[in-house]
Scaffold this active site. Sequence first.
Site, PDB file in Angstrom:
ATOM      1  N   HIS A   1     -20.496  31.073 -12.319  1.00  0.00           N
ATOM      2  CA  HIS A   1     -19.722  31.150 -11.074  1.00  0.00           C
ATOM      3  C   HIS A   1     -19.638  32.607 -10.609  1.00  0.00           C
ATOM      4  O   HIS A   1     -19.836  32.908  -9.430  1.00  0.00           O
ATOM      5  CB  HIS A   1     -18.303  30.600 -11.291  1.00  0.00           C
ATOM      6  CG  HIS A   1     -18.213  29.113 -11.281  1.00  0.00           C
ATOM      7  ND1 HIS A   1     -18.845  28.320 -12.201  1.00  0.00           N
ATOM      8  CD2 HIS A   1     -17.550  28.266 -10.440  1.00  0.00           C
ATOM      9  CE1 HIS A   1     -18.576  27.048 -11.941  1.00  0.00           C
ATOM     10  NE2 HIS A   1     -17.789  26.995 -10.869  1.00  0.00           N
TER      11      HIS A   1
ATOM     12  N   GLN B   1      -6.567 -13.857  -3.329  1.00  0.00           N
ATOM     13  CA  GLN B   1      -7.992 -14.068  -3.051  1.00  0.00           C
ATOM     14  C   GLN B   1      -8.433 -13.297  -1.807  1.00  0.00           C
ATOM     15  O   GLN B   1      -9.589 -12.832  -1.735  1.00  0.00           O
ATOM     16  CB  GLN B   1      -8.303 -15.555  -2.909  1.00  0.00           C
ATOM     17  CG  GLN B   1      -7.510 -16.309  -1.864  1.00  0.00           C
ATOM     18  CD  GLN B   1      -6.205 -16.885  -2.406  1.00  0.00           C
ATOM     19  OE1 GLN B   1      -5.645 -16.373  -3.370  1.00  0.00           O
ATOM     20  NE2 GLN B   1      -5.734 -17.944  -1.781  1.00  0.00           N
TER      21      GLN B   1
ATOM     22  N   SER C   1      11.550  -6.969   1.587  1.00  0.00           N
ATOM     23  CA  SER C   1      12.181  -6.128   2.599  1.00  0.00           C
ATOM     24  C   SER C   1      13.561  -5.651   2.152  1.00  0.00           C
ATOM     25  O   SER C   1      14.249  -6.328   1.379  1.00  0.00           O
ATOM     26  CB  SER C   1      12.315  -6.910   3.910  1.00  0.00           C
ATOM     27  OG  SER C   1      12.767  -6.083   4.952  1.00  0.00           O
TER      28      SER C   1
ATOM     29  N   TYR D   1      -4.180  -6.948   5.749  1.00  0.00           N
ATOM     30  CA  TYR D   1      -3.621  -8.255   5.414  1.00  0.00           C
ATOM     31  C   TYR D   1      -2.472  -8.565   6.361  1.00  0.00           C
ATOM     32  O   TYR D   1      -1.543  -7.763   6.510  1.00  0.00           O
ATOM     33  CB  TYR D   1      -3.121  -8.283   3.967  1.00  0.00           C
ATOM     34  CG  TYR D   1      -2.743  -9.679   3.527  1.00  0.00           C
ATOM     35  CD1 TYR D   1      -3.729 -10.614   3.218  1.00  0.00           C
ATOM     36  CD2 TYR D   1      -1.417 -10.074   3.454  1.00  0.00           C
ATOM     37  CE1 TYR D   1      -3.391 -11.908   2.831  1.00  0.00           C
ATOM     38  CE2 TYR D   1      -1.065 -11.351   3.064  1.00  0.00           C
ATOM     39  CZ  TYR D   1      -2.051 -12.272   2.762  1.00  0.00           C
ATOM     40  OH  TYR D   1      -1.718 -13.553   2.396  1.00  0.00           O
TER      41      TYR D   1
ATOM     42  N   GLU E   1      13.728   1.361   2.481  1.00  0.00           N
ATOM     43  CA  GLU E   1      12.628   1.080   3.407  1.00  0.00           C
ATOM     44  C   GLU E   1      13.115   1.301   4.840  1.00  0.00           C
ATOM     45  O   GLU E   1      12.489   2.007   5.625  1.00  0.00           O
ATOM     46  CB  GLU E   1      12.165  -0.367   3.216  1.00  0.00           C
ATOM     47  CG  GLU E   1      11.096  -0.803   4.202  1.00  0.00           C
ATOM     48  CD  GLU E   1      10.836  -2.303   4.155  1.00  0.00           C
ATOM     49  OE1 GLU E   1       9.772  -2.714   4.637  1.00  0.00           O
ATOM     50  OE2 GLU E   1      11.701  -3.060   3.653  1.00  0.00           O
ATOM     51  N   HIS E   2      14.228   0.667   5.195  1.00  0.00           N
ATOM     52  CA  HIS E   2      14.860   0.852   6.503  1.00  0.00           C
ATOM     53  C   HIS E   2      16.231   1.480   6.282  1.00  0.00           C
ATOM     54  O   HIS E   2      17.066   0.906   5.575  1.00  0.00           O
ATOM     55  CB  HIS E   2      15.064  -0.482   7.220  1.00  0.00           C
ATOM     56  CG  HIS E   2      13.821  -1.305   7.364  1.00  0.00           C
ATOM     57  ND1 HIS E   2      13.517  -2.362   6.505  1.00  0.00           N
ATOM     58  CD2 HIS E   2      12.801  -1.228   8.252  1.00  0.00           C
ATOM     59  CE1 HIS E   2      12.373  -2.903   6.885  1.00  0.00           C
ATOM     60  NE2 HIS E   2      11.912  -2.236   7.933  1.00  0.00           N
TER      61      HIS E   2
ATOM     62  N   GLU F   1     -12.119  31.938 -17.060  1.00  0.00           N
ATOM     63  CA  GLU F   1     -12.284  30.520 -17.360  1.00  0.00           C
ATOM     64  C   GLU F   1     -13.542  30.246 -18.182  1.00  0.00           C
ATOM     65  O   GLU F   1     -13.824  29.090 -18.526  1.00  0.00           O
ATOM     66  CB  GLU F   1     -12.338  29.713 -16.056  1.00  0.00           C
ATOM     67  CG  GLU F   1     -11.006  29.698 -15.314  1.00  0.00           C
ATOM     68  CD  GLU F   1     -11.040  28.796 -14.076  1.00  0.00           C
ATOM     69  OE1 GLU F   1     -12.128  28.313 -13.717  1.00  0.00           O
ATOM     70  OE2 GLU F   1      -9.975  28.592 -13.484  1.00  0.00           O
TER      71      GLU F   1
ATOM     72  N   HIS G   1      14.280 -12.442   5.924  1.00  0.00           N
ATOM     73  CA  HIS G   1      12.882 -12.251   5.541  1.00  0.00           C
ATOM     74  C   HIS G   1      12.529 -13.037   4.301  1.00  0.00           C
ATOM     75  O   HIS G   1      11.487 -13.703   4.238  1.00  0.00           O
ATOM     76  CB  HIS G   1      12.620 -10.765   5.244  1.00  0.00           C
ATOM     77  CG  HIS G   1      12.186  -9.973   6.427  1.00  0.00           C
ATOM     78  ND1 HIS G   1      10.997 -10.172   7.066  1.00  0.00           N
ATOM     79  CD2 HIS G   1      12.794  -8.948   7.076  1.00  0.00           C
ATOM     80  CE1 HIS G   1      10.881  -9.324   8.074  1.00  0.00           C
ATOM     81  NE2 HIS G   1      11.957  -8.576   8.097  1.00  0.00           N
TER      82      HIS G   1
ATOM     83  N   ASP H   1      10.637  -3.126  13.977  1.00  0.00           N
ATOM     84  CA  ASP H   1       9.842  -4.230  13.452  1.00  0.00           C
ATOM     85  C   ASP H   1       8.802  -4.710  14.458  1.00  0.00           C
ATOM     86  O   ASP H   1       7.731  -5.164  14.073  1.00  0.00           O
ATOM     87  CB  ASP H   1      10.747  -5.411  13.082  1.00  0.00           C
ATOM     88  CG  ASP H   1      11.485  -5.207  11.774  1.00  0.00           C
ATOM     89  OD1 ASP H   1      11.084  -4.322  10.997  1.00  0.00           O
ATOM     90  OD2 ASP H   1      12.470  -5.940  11.531  1.00  0.00           O
TER      91      ASP H   1
ATOM     92  N   GLN I   1      17.643  -8.704   8.115  1.00  0.00           N
ATOM     93  CA  GLN I   1      16.738  -8.403   7.017  1.00  0.00           C
ATOM     94  C   GLN I   1      16.814  -9.462   5.922  1.00  0.00           C
ATOM     95  O   GLN I   1      15.821  -9.753   5.254  1.00  0.00           O
ATOM     96  CB  GLN I   1      17.043  -7.018   6.439  1.00  0.00           C
ATOM     97  CG  GLN I   1      16.691  -5.876   7.361  1.00  0.00           C
ATOM     98  CD  GLN I   1      15.232  -5.901   7.793  1.00  0.00           C
ATOM     99  OE1 GLN I   1      14.328  -5.907   6.982  1.00  0.00           O
ATOM    100  NE2 GLN I   1      15.011  -5.931   9.111  1.00  0.00           N
TER     101      GLN I   1
END
Length: 435
Positions: free
Chosen positions: A413, A183, A229, A123, A320-321, A408, A254, A354, A251
Amino acid sequence: MNVREIADLGPDERDALFERDAGIEAVRSDVRDIVDRVSTEGDVAVREFCREFDDVEVGNLDITDEAERAYDAVDDDVREAIDTAAANIREFHERQVPDDWREEFDGRELGRRYRPLDRVGVYAPGGTAAYPSSALMGVIPAKVAGVDHVAVATPPADEINPVTLAAIHAAGADVVYSVGGAQAISALAYGTETVKATQKVVGPGNKWVTAAKAEVRGDVEIDFLAGPSEILVVADESANPSFVAADLVAQAEHDTDASVVAVTDDEATAEAIVEEVERQADGRERADIVAEALDSDASGVFLARSMSEAVLFAEEYAAEHLTIQARDDEELLDRISNAGSVFLGPYTPVAAGDYASGTNHVLPTNGGAKLYGGLSVDTFLRSTTVQRLDREGLDSLASTITTLAEAEGLEAHAESVRQRLDAEDADATGDGDGE
């Protein structure tokens, strides 16, 4: 913006700083309806939502050819900047590609191999700002990983930003779709008559996009749920307040929900940062957005009693940063684990990451850095373990395997081991020749 002391923060103030969220719950119900309709009605629902949310009558959803034309048509300096950024991003991510391996472990040949996903959706946001850089960040690591089919969805418009389209083409996308929002995520996840379904959907977006990724997760894989951000600058008295302020304002432009924070143990530096933020924010092209982000309860300049307290603040914040502008930046970095991407020193603005330094800017927000990292080649790979045991290797493990299997309650097995060893013993003594 004003200076607040960390020690004086009340519970509500701490919640605003450390309990950040993507704000998706408010739109979750509406998004669920969008996702359901696209998954069942296909292109018809996609076009209807393009009219409703983007006020655009979309003809061809597939605009791959338009992206190629945009790359040829953009100004030479823009195309050169795209190509330079793409080359740096590609070079950095090529270093991440893991090698298949196999080794001997006392009769056990063990290894691991890596294979790319077949189909991935990326995206590339639009909205209040176009993000050609996000197209580069999403597509390039997928292609470096070896993904065969990389599809990009970007919001429709009367004229889609040509730089975004050019970046999508330069990154190497195989197909481009003119669809945005929830969508788009549903179309990439489940497919429509035009959009081919993918195995994984990645990339940042607004709360509608993020809520849609939460809805489709489980039917397809996603990268993570990213929110607005955010930046945290850790500074000492050696920091240049104008540089710190420049990163905070950058920042803040944004999104009104962006979180911009600085922490320092020096009161004079804290006051100077506030003054510089106010000066630099004035007159910006996106001044209204900047001002709202700066006035948020999740933004501010904070005074720590020591750099140790500043480090603890940074660890809890899990930015994040994370920018470190301090004399002992490497020593501080060694003490911090929770960060999406780290920017060291006065000449490393977040904008470098960035756009063009090569690292990926699709990063965890809302404290996600405590749990996982940002987009990388690993995001688009799956690993398979491989093993081969010889007779001696199996014999050496037999007791361990059978004991645990029987503990077990999985007797078959254990028998699968004994069958092999008993058959081998019978052949060795001649009891297995049918006589």
